[in-house]
Every structure is written in structure tokens, then in C-alpha cells.
Design an enzyme around this catalytic site. Structure first.
Site, short mmCIF file in Angstrom:
data_model
loop_
_atom_site.label_atom_id
_atom_site.label_comp_id
_atom_site.label_asym_id
_atom_site.label_seq_id
_atom_site.Cartn_x
_atom_site.Cartn_y
_atom_site.Cartn_z
N LYS A 159 10.73 25.09 2.74
CA LYS A 159 11.20 26.40 3.22
C LYS A 159 11.50 27.36 2.06
O LYS A 159 11.37 28.59 2.22
CB LYS A 159 12.41 26.23 4.13
CG LYS A 159 12.08 25.55 5.48
CD LYS A 159 10.96 26.24 6.22
CE LYS A 159 10.91 25.90 7.71
NZ LYS A 159 9.74 26.49 8.37
N TYR A 173 12.25 19.36 3.56
CA TYR A 173 12.26 20.60 4.37
C TYR A 173 12.79 21.79 3.55
O TYR A 173 12.23 22.89 3.59
CB TYR A 173 13.12 20.35 5.59
CG TYR A 173 13.17 21.43 6.64
CD1 TYR A 173 12.11 21.63 7.51
CD2 TYR A 173 14.30 22.23 6.78
CE1 TYR A 173 12.18 22.61 8.50
CE2 TYR A 173 14.38 23.21 7.77
CZ TYR A 173 13.31 23.40 8.63
OH TYR A 173 13.39 24.36 9.60
N1 NAD Z 1 15.49 25.53 15.40
C1 NAD Z 1 16.10 25.88 14.29
O1 NAD Z 1 17.35 25.81 14.20
C2 NAD Z 1 15.31 26.35 13.10
C3 NAD Z 1 16.03 26.80 11.99
C4 NAD Z 1 15.33 27.25 10.88
C5 NAD Z 1 13.94 27.25 10.88
N2 NAD Z 1 13.28 26.80 11.98
C6 NAD Z 1 11.82 26.81 11.90
O2 NAD Z 1 11.30 27.52 13.00
C7 NAD Z 1 10.01 27.00 13.35
C8 NAD Z 1 10.00 26.63 14.84
O3 NAD Z 1 11.04 25.68 15.06
P1 NAD Z 1 11.48 25.18 16.52
O4 NAD Z 1 12.93 24.91 16.42
O5 NAD Z 1 10.94 26.07 17.55
O6 NAD Z 1 10.74 23.75 16.53
P2 NAD Z 1 10.09 22.88 17.72
O7 NAD Z 1 10.07 21.49 17.19
O8 NAD Z 1 10.76 23.15 19.02
O9 NAD Z 1 8.61 23.47 17.80
C9 NAD Z 1 7.70 23.30 16.74
C10 NAD Z 1 6.28 23.40 17.29
O10 NAD Z 1 5.38 23.20 16.18
C11 NAD Z 1 4.32 22.37 16.63
N3 NAD Z 1 3.67 21.69 15.49
C12 NAD Z 1 4.19 20.68 14.74
N4 NAD Z 1 3.29 20.29 13.82
C13 NAD Z 1 2.19 21.08 14.00
C14 NAD Z 1 0.94 21.15 13.35
N5 NAD Z 1 0.61 20.33 12.34
N6 NAD Z 1 0.04 22.09 13.78
C15 NAD Z 1 0.36 22.91 14.81
N7 NAD Z 1 1.54 22.88 15.46
C16 NAD Z 1 2.44 21.97 15.05
C17 NAD Z 1 5.00 21.38 17.58
O11 NAD Z 1 4.06 20.72 18.41
C18 NAD Z 1 5.96 22.29 18.32
O12 NAD Z 1 5.37 22.86 19.48
C19 NAD Z 1 9.76 25.81 12.42
O13 NAD Z 1 9.02 26.24 11.30
C20 NAD Z 1 11.17 25.44 11.99
O14 NAD Z 1 11.18 24.76 10.77
C21 NAD Z 1 13.92 26.34 13.09
#
Ligand code: NAD
Length: 250
Positions: free
Chosen positions: A155, A151
Site C-alpha cells: 500500500k 500489505y
Molecule cells: N475494508 C477496509 O477497511 C480497507 C481499508 C483500506 C484499504 N482497503 C482496500 O480497499 C480495496 C477493497 O477492499 P474491500 O474491503 O472491499 O475488500 P473485499 O475483500 O471485500 O473485496 C476485494 C475484492 O477483490 C477481489 N480480488 C481479489 N484478488 C483479485 C485478483 N487477483 N483479481 C481480481 N480481483 C481480485 C475479490 O474477489 C473481492 O471481490 C482493497 O484494495 C483493500 O486493500 C480496504
């Protein structure tokens, strides 16, 4: 106001859903993409009942044929592609010696290959119209995080992709930036807590303790910054990664 068409990937829940709601409330017609369009139905209802425009599409962002087809479909149904938010993501955390090559591949494929494929498909629509905004999703983990070699690498890669696409697409009036969230309360962070055997609330409290602003983030904290970067107010910003993390790295 955004009288434009925005595509948000991974929009069924979490940060993607909050971003779609915010862009719609700013006036964009939003195409919400996720692995299953059915999973986006509640979001589409929410946006439409608030007077906005949203259409759900099924798309695996790591699948080249699906991505190319869905971008053409969105342009056909909604008229153009003006904003792309590369948000879809998955976690497959493990220490290096326990990380399988499939854990590595799925994380690289969804985050990095997905952002590449979607950005390439988007620019086919944005370059001819000489305008567009692409907002990628990095993470504080880009700076390194134990148990997240896959990851963190993906990123960090997103940040290099962002700077490079900004150079290539800038002459065509296209801005490319990234947000790098810190700890945001979503099903992704809840799943991490469950995996390490801690209650989600306890993990959030620990994260808040080591955050200068003394709280964890909510999806709307990220959605607001994405909406700014997607707006004309950010028209002279490109190639940047904005950390939205309550000062966690300080
Ligand atoms: N939550 C955090 O603390 C955090 C921190 C840093 C970065 N992020 C990043 O933010 C983004 C959203 O994270 P989140 O926390 O809302 O995650 P989440 O797991 O709640 O949602 C992710 C969504 O992506 C969809 N997804 C997964 N694989 C996919 C694919 N191959 N094609 C299309 N859709 C797909 C899932 O079905 C889900 O609806 C991600 O890129 C994550 O890495 C999140």
C-alpha cells in the site's frame, strides 16, 4: 455526469461494488472485473435495474495476459477506457517471523503488480485519446501496521506508483490519484475479525472509539471520493493520496 467507460477491479463486493454503483449512477458505463464474472452478476443486475450500464468480466489482475486481453475486450464492447479504479485486494496478515514467502508474494502481486498491469493496459487506451483518470487504492496501513508487513509495503508502494504515474501520464491529460481508506466495513474487515477471534461488531466498535469522527467507514464513503477523483471536478488534482479514514491518523 460521467458519460464515459469506467473499469473497476475487485468489483464483486465491498468497496469495489459500491464504487461501481456510484460511477454508474453518475452516468458511466461500468466494466466490473473480478476473479469470477459470475460473482459480479448481482452487482450487474443492481446497476441495470437502476437504469445504468454494467458488464462483468473475469480477470485476475495479477495475470499479465488476462489483464491485457480484458482491457481490449472492454474497449471493444463499451467503446473506450476512460476511468480505471484499481481496487482489487487480498490480505495475508501475519507477523514477520510467521509470514511465508507466498503470503508476501500474493499480496504484492494482487495490489502492486495488479495496479501496475492494469494502469499500463489502461494508458494504452487513454494516451491516444489524451484523457483519462486512474484512481488507486492505498490504505492507512501504508503508514505501518503490525502483522501487515506485506500489505503495508504494497500500500506504500501504491502511493509511489501513484505519484510516478501522475508525472508520466500528466502530459497526456491523465490524472492519477489514490484513496487511502481507514477501517471500512466489508468482508475484508469481517474476515480480519474472524481471524483474530473477535466479533465483527466488537472490532468495529473498537475502531470507532479511536477514530476522531467516532465511527467506522462504509464502502460508500470511499466510493464518493473515488467518484470525485474520477470526475472533471478533480481535473487539476493529480499524484495525490487522499486519506478517507475519519481522522484515524490524527
Ligand atoms: N475494508 C477496509 O477497511 C480497507 C481499508 C483500506 C484499504 N482497503 C482496500 O480497499 C480495496 C477493497 O477492499 P474491500 O474491503 O472491499 O475488500 P473485499 O475483500 O471485500 O473485496 C476485494 C475484492 O477483490 C477481489 N480480488 C481479489 N484478488 C483479485 C485478483 N487477483 N483479481 C481480481 N480481483 C481480485 C475479490 O474477489 C473481492 O471481490 C482493497 O484494495 C483493500 O486493500 C480496504
Amino acid at each position: 455526469m460521467l458519460s464515459r467507460v469506467a473499469i473497476v477491479t475487485g468489483a464483486a463486493r465491498g468497496i469495489g461494488a459500491a464504487t461501481a454503483v456510484k460511477l454508474a449512477s453518475d452516468g458511466a458505463a461500468v466494466a466490473v472485473l473480478d476473479l469470477s464474472s459470475d460473482a459480479c452478476a448481482p452487482l450487474v443486475d443492481q446497476i441495470r435495474s437502476a437504469g445504468g450500464t454494467a458488464v462483468a468480466f473475469s480477470c485476475d489482475v495479477a495475470d499479465e495476459a488476462q489483464v491485457d486481453a480484458v482491457f481490449d475486450k472492454v474497449a471493444g464492447e463499451l467503446g473506450s477506457v476512460d476511468v480505471l479504479v484499481n481496487n482489487a485486494g487480498v490480505l495475508r496478515d501475519n507477523l514477520l517471523h510467521k509470514m511465508s514467502s507466498s503470503d508476501w508474494d500474493i499480496v504484492m502481486n494482487v495490489h502492486l503488480r495488479g495496479a501496475f498491469l492494469c494502469s499500463r493496459a489502461a494508458q494504452r487506451h487513454m494516451v491516444p485519446q489524451r484523457s483519462g483518470k486512474i484512481v488507486n487504492t492505498s490504505s492507512v496501513s501504508a503508514l505501518g501496521n503490525r502483522g501487515q508487513a506485506n500489505y503495508a509495503a504494497a500500500k506504500a508502494g501504491i502511493q509511489g506508483l501513484t505519484r510516478t504515474l501522475a508525472m508520466e501520464l500528466g502530459p497526456f491529460g491523465i490524472n492519477v490519484n489514490a484513496v487511502a481508506p481507514g477501517f471500512i466495513v466489508t468482508e475484508m474487515t469481517d474476515a480480519t475479525a474472524a481471524r483474530v477471534g473477535i466479533a465483527a461488531e466488537d472490532m468495529q466498535a473498537k475502531a470507532a472509539e479511536i477514530t476522531p469522527l467516532r465511527r467506522v467507514g462504509q464502502p460508500s464513503d470511499i466510493a464518493n471520493v473515488v467518484a470525485f477523483l474520477a470526475s472533471d471536478a478533480a481535473s487539476f488534482i493529480t499524484g495525490q493520496t487522499i486519506y478517507v479514514d475519519g481522522g484515524r491518523r490524527l
